[in-house]
Design a protein around this motif. Structure first.
Motif, PDB file in Angstrom:
ATOM      1  N   ASP A 150      35.653  19.280  54.224  1.00 34.25           N
ATOM      2  CA  ASP A 150      36.100  20.559  54.767  1.00 34.25           C
ATOM      3  C   ASP A 150      35.469  21.697  53.970  1.00 34.25           C
ATOM      4  N   LYS A 151      34.912  22.695  54.677  1.00 33.93           N
ATOM      5  CA  LYS A 151      34.156  23.763  54.028  1.00 33.93           C
ATOM      6  C   LYS A 151      35.010  24.573  53.043  1.00 33.93           C
ATOM      7  N   PHE A 152      36.261  24.770  53.382  1.00 34.88           N
ATOM      8  CA  PHE A 152      37.127  25.545  52.487  1.00 34.88           C
ATOM      9  C   PHE A 152      37.401  24.763  51.203  1.00 34.88           C
ATOM     10  N   ASN A 153      37.534  23.438  51.331  1.00 34.53           N
ATOM     11  CA  ASN A 153      37.723  22.613  50.143  1.00 34.53           C
ATOM     12  C   ASN A 153      36.467  22.608  49.270  1.00 34.53           C
ATOM     13  N   VAL A 154      35.305  22.623  49.913  1.00 33.62           N
ATOM     14  CA  VAL A 154      34.040  22.719  49.170  1.00 33.62           C
ATOM     15  C   VAL A 154      34.006  24.035  48.395  1.00 33.62           C
ATOM     16  N   LEU A 155      34.419  25.114  49.074  1.00 31.36           N
ATOM     17  CA  LEU A 155      34.465  26.424  48.424  1.00 31.36           C
ATOM     18  C   LEU A 155      35.428  26.410  47.239  1.00 31.36           C
ATOM     19  N   LEU A 156      36.553  25.725  47.391  1.00 27.50           N
ATOM     20  CA  LEU A 156      37.539  25.603  46.311  1.00 27.50           C
ATOM     21  C   LEU A 156      36.910  24.959  45.074  1.00 27.50           C
ATOM     22  N   VAL A 157      36.186  23.860  45.278  1.00 24.30           N
ATOM     23  CA  VAL A 157      35.526  23.174  44.164  1.00 24.30           C
ATOM     24  C   VAL A 157      34.445  24.073  43.554  1.00 24.30           C
ATOM     25  N   GLN A 158      33.701  24.771  44.415  1.00 26.37           N
ATOM     26  CA  GLN A 158      32.647  25.667  43.921  1.00 26.37           C
ATOM     27  C   GLN A 158      33.223  26.806  43.087  1.00 26.37           C
ATOM     28  N   MET A 159      34.406  27.270  43.454  1.00 29.61           N
ATOM     29  CA  MET A 159      35.062  28.305  42.662  1.00 29.61           C
ATOM     30  C   MET A 159      35.399  27.769  41.265  1.00 29.61           C
ATOM     31  N   PHE A 160      35.812  26.497  41.197  1.00 30.46           N
ATOM     32  CA  PHE A 160      36.080  25.885  39.899  1.00 30.46           C
ATOM     33  C   PHE A 160      34.801  25.772  39.075  1.00 30.46           C
ATOM     34  N   VAL A 161      33.692  25.433  39.756  1.00 34.72           N
ATOM     35  CA  VAL A 161      32.397  25.335  39.064  1.00 34.72           C
ATOM     36  C   VAL A 161      32.012  26.687  38.479  1.00 34.72           C
ATOM     37  N   ILE A 162      32.141  27.745  39.300  1.00 36.08           N
ATOM     38  CA  ILE A 162      31.822  29.102  38.831  1.00 36.08           C
ATOM     39  C   ILE A 162      32.740  29.489  37.670  1.00 36.08           C
ATOM     40  N   PHE A 163      34.021  29.145  37.801  1.00 36.83           N
ATOM     41  CA  PHE A 163      35.000  29.465  36.758  1.00 36.83           C
ATOM     42  C   PHE A 163      34.634  28.791  35.434  1.00 36.83           C
ATOM     43  N   LEU A 164      34.268  27.498  35.501  1.00 41.68           N
ATOM     44  CA  LEU A 164      33.911  26.755  34.282  1.00 41.68           C
ATOM     45  C   LEU A 164      32.637  27.314  33.648  1.00 41.68           C
ATOM     46  N   LEU A 165      31.688  27.737  34.489  1.00 41.80           N
ATOM     47  CA  LEU A 165      30.448  28.309  33.969  1.00 41.80           C
ATOM     48  C   LEU A 165      30.685  29.668  33.311  1.00 41.80           C
ATOM     49  N   ALA A 166      31.656  30.412  33.857  1.00 40.08           N
ATOM     50  CA  ALA A 166      31.931  31.753  33.333  1.00 40.08           C
ATOM     51  C   ALA A 166      32.908  31.742  32.163  1.00 40.08           C
ATOM     52  N   LEU A 167      33.663  30.657  32.003  1.00 41.30           N
ATOM     53  CA  LEU A 167      34.733  30.595  30.999  1.00 41.30           C
ATOM     54  C   LEU A 167      34.269  30.884  29.564  1.00 41.30           C
ATOM     55  N   PRO A 168      33.099  30.389  29.131  1.00 36.14           N
ATOM     56  CA  PRO A 168      32.666  30.689  27.751  1.00 36.14           C
ATOM     57  C   PRO A 168      32.546  32.178  27.448  1.00 36.14           C
ATOM     58  N   TYR A 169      32.412  32.994  28.501  1.00 27.79           N
ATOM     59  CA  TYR A 169      32.270  34.444  28.312  1.00 27.79           C
ATOM     60  C   TYR A 169      33.452  35.039  27.559  1.00 27.79           C
ATOM     61  N   CYS A 170      34.658  34.531  27.812  1.00 24.31           N
ATOM     62  CA  CYS A 170      35.847  35.123  27.187  1.00 24.31           C
ATOM     63  C   CYS A 170      35.986  34.723  25.717  1.00 24.31           C
ATOM     64  N   PHE A 171      35.112  33.810  25.244  1.00 24.50           N
ATOM     65  CA  PHE A 171      35.154  33.410  23.837  1.00 24.50           C
ATOM     66  C   PHE A 171      34.074  34.093  23.008  1.00 24.50           C
ATOM     67  N   LEU A 172      33.280  34.945  23.684  1.00 26.73           N
ATOM     68  CA  LEU A 172      32.257  35.686  22.951  1.00 26.73           C
ATOM     69  C   LEU A 172      32.898  36.737  22.055  1.00 26.73           C
ATOM     70  N   GLY A 173      32.235  37.071  20.966  1.00 24.68           N
ATOM     71  CA  GLY A 173      32.790  37.986  19.977  1.00 24.68           C
ATOM     72  C   GLY A 173      33.063  39.376  20.507  1.00 24.68           C
ATOM     73  N   ASP A 174      32.240  39.846  21.458  1.00 20.06           N
ATOM     74  CA  ASP A 174      32.412  41.215  21.944  1.00 20.06           C
ATOM     75  C   ASP A 174      33.272  41.295  23.205  1.00 20.06           C
ATOM     76  N   PHE A 175      33.897  40.169  23.588  1.00 16.66           N
ATOM     77  CA  PHE A 175      34.762  40.189  24.774  1.00 16.66           C
ATOM     78  C   PHE A 175      36.072  40.894  24.454  1.00 16.66           C
ATOM     79  N   VAL A 176      36.422  41.880  25.277  1.00 14.99           N
ATOM     80  CA  VAL A 176      37.670  42.626  25.119  1.00 14.99           C
ATOM     81  C   VAL A 176      38.436  42.580  26.436  1.00 14.99           C
ATOM     82  N   LEU A 177      39.687  42.187  26.371  1.00 12.97           N
ATOM     83  CA  LEU A 177      40.514  42.118  27.578  1.00 12.97           C
ATOM     84  C   LEU A 177      40.817  43.535  28.067  1.00 12.97           C
ATOM     85  N   PRO A 178      40.417  43.882  29.288  1.00  8.97           N
ATOM     86  CA  PRO A 178      40.693  45.237  29.803  1.00  8.97           C
ATOM     87  C   PRO A 178      42.192  45.513  29.858  1.00  8.97           C
TER      88      PRO A 178
END
Length: 300
Positions: free
Chosen positions: A180-208
């Motif tokens: 199902d295309k929506f389920n594929v999108l759901l998994v892809q969102m997790f992939v994007i999330f995992l790829l972006a997750l290290p960003y919040c551990f960078l030294g200059d990351f500040v929570l808005p």
């Protein structure tokens, strides 16, 4: 008359996407990656929530299907899904960056040429047939791009990369046929999330801490991500992909109008000429679809 609701769904999706630049411009003070990261976080959360409450049976069904797939097909599907997530995340980042750091016109131009570039990549990668009038349309489009390049070389490169990443995403997902295309999108969102997750551990990351930032991020996640994506998928249940393909041009046309009249971006006659050539190439490219009723036998 039964198809009207599907037409309305498709039109609504692309109409909403046309106004995406307004929400992005409202938080232009933040970095493109900040906006992307929080868009991913909120969108992933909302998609998971939506799937858990309204699409649980679809999730279970696809999970059972995944377990039954041969190892070769399973690996292929997981590879295509992961690649799709990577391309979609890259496309989102580039779009946000171009709208906030370059100009809205370039973002508009990208999605204006996107369907034609998609067809060209489908010809190269999937060996899909391109008809004579479509080759003519591609040639007209290339001339329009050439004129646009003369007026602003850097902006065309940005527009082309945005269009190319989304085009390759669409072409790659055409072979991702099992789930199902929506389920594929759901998994892809997790992939994007995992790829972006290290960003919040960078030294200059500040929570808005600004409330307005989160207001617009939630607006982007709901009105410019989840809702239009769902409406798009819903529309494909009742009308052809080619019809949806024509309606996609609503998005860049609205974006272009906003760029000129709302954001007051400057434009010269050569740029107007390039847009007119691209629009004429769209008409030529979709000639048979636009005249579909004339080609079909009358029904009484």
């Amino acid at each position: 008359m039964n198809a009207l609701k599907y037409y309305i769904a498709a039109f609504s999706a692309f109409f909403m996407w046309g106004f995406f630049s307004i929400a992005l411009k409202a938080i232009t003070a933040y970095s493109s990656f900040d906006i992307l990261f929080f868009r991913i976080v909120f969108s992933t959360f909302l998609i998971v929530l939506f799937s858990a409450f309204f699409r649980k049976d679809k999730l279970i069904s696809d999970f059972q299907l995944l377990k039954k797939l041969p190892a070769k097909d399973k690996s292929r599907t997981l590879l295509l899904t992961s690649l799709g997530g990577l391309l979609l995340g890259l496309n989102w980042f580039l779009f946000i960056y171009v709208v906030n750091q370059v100009n809205v016109q370039s973002a508009s131009f990208a999605y204006l040429i996107c369907p034609i570039i998609t067809t060209f990549f489908a010809f190269l990668i999937l060996k899909e047939k391109i008809e004579k009038h479509q080759w003519i349309a591609i040639l007209i489009s290339l001339i329009g791009c050439g004129i646009y390049y003369v007026t602003n070389p850097g902006n065309l490169i940005y527009a082309f990369i945005i269009a190319a990443t989304y085009s390759i995403y669409l072409v790659s997902q055409k072979k991702n046929v099992y789930f199902d295309k929506f389920n594929v999108l759901l998994v892809q969102m997790f992939v994007i999330f995992l790829l972006a997750l290290p960003y919040c551990f960078l030294g200059d990351f500040v929570l808005p801490t600004d409330f307005d930032f989160y207001f617009y991020i939630i607006l982007i996640a709901v009105l410019f991500t989840i809702v239009p994506l769902y409406l798009n998928l819903y529309a494909l249940k009742g009308i052809s992909a080619s019809t949806v393909g024509i309606l996609i041009y609503i998005n860049p046309i609205i974006t272009f109008i906003l760029a000129i009249f709302y954001f007051k971006e400057s434009i010269n006659m050569l740029q107007i000429g390039s847009y007119l050539l691209i629009l004429s190439s769209i008409v030529v490219f979709n000639y048979k679809i636009i005249n579909l009723k004339k080609l079909e036998p009358s029904k009484k």
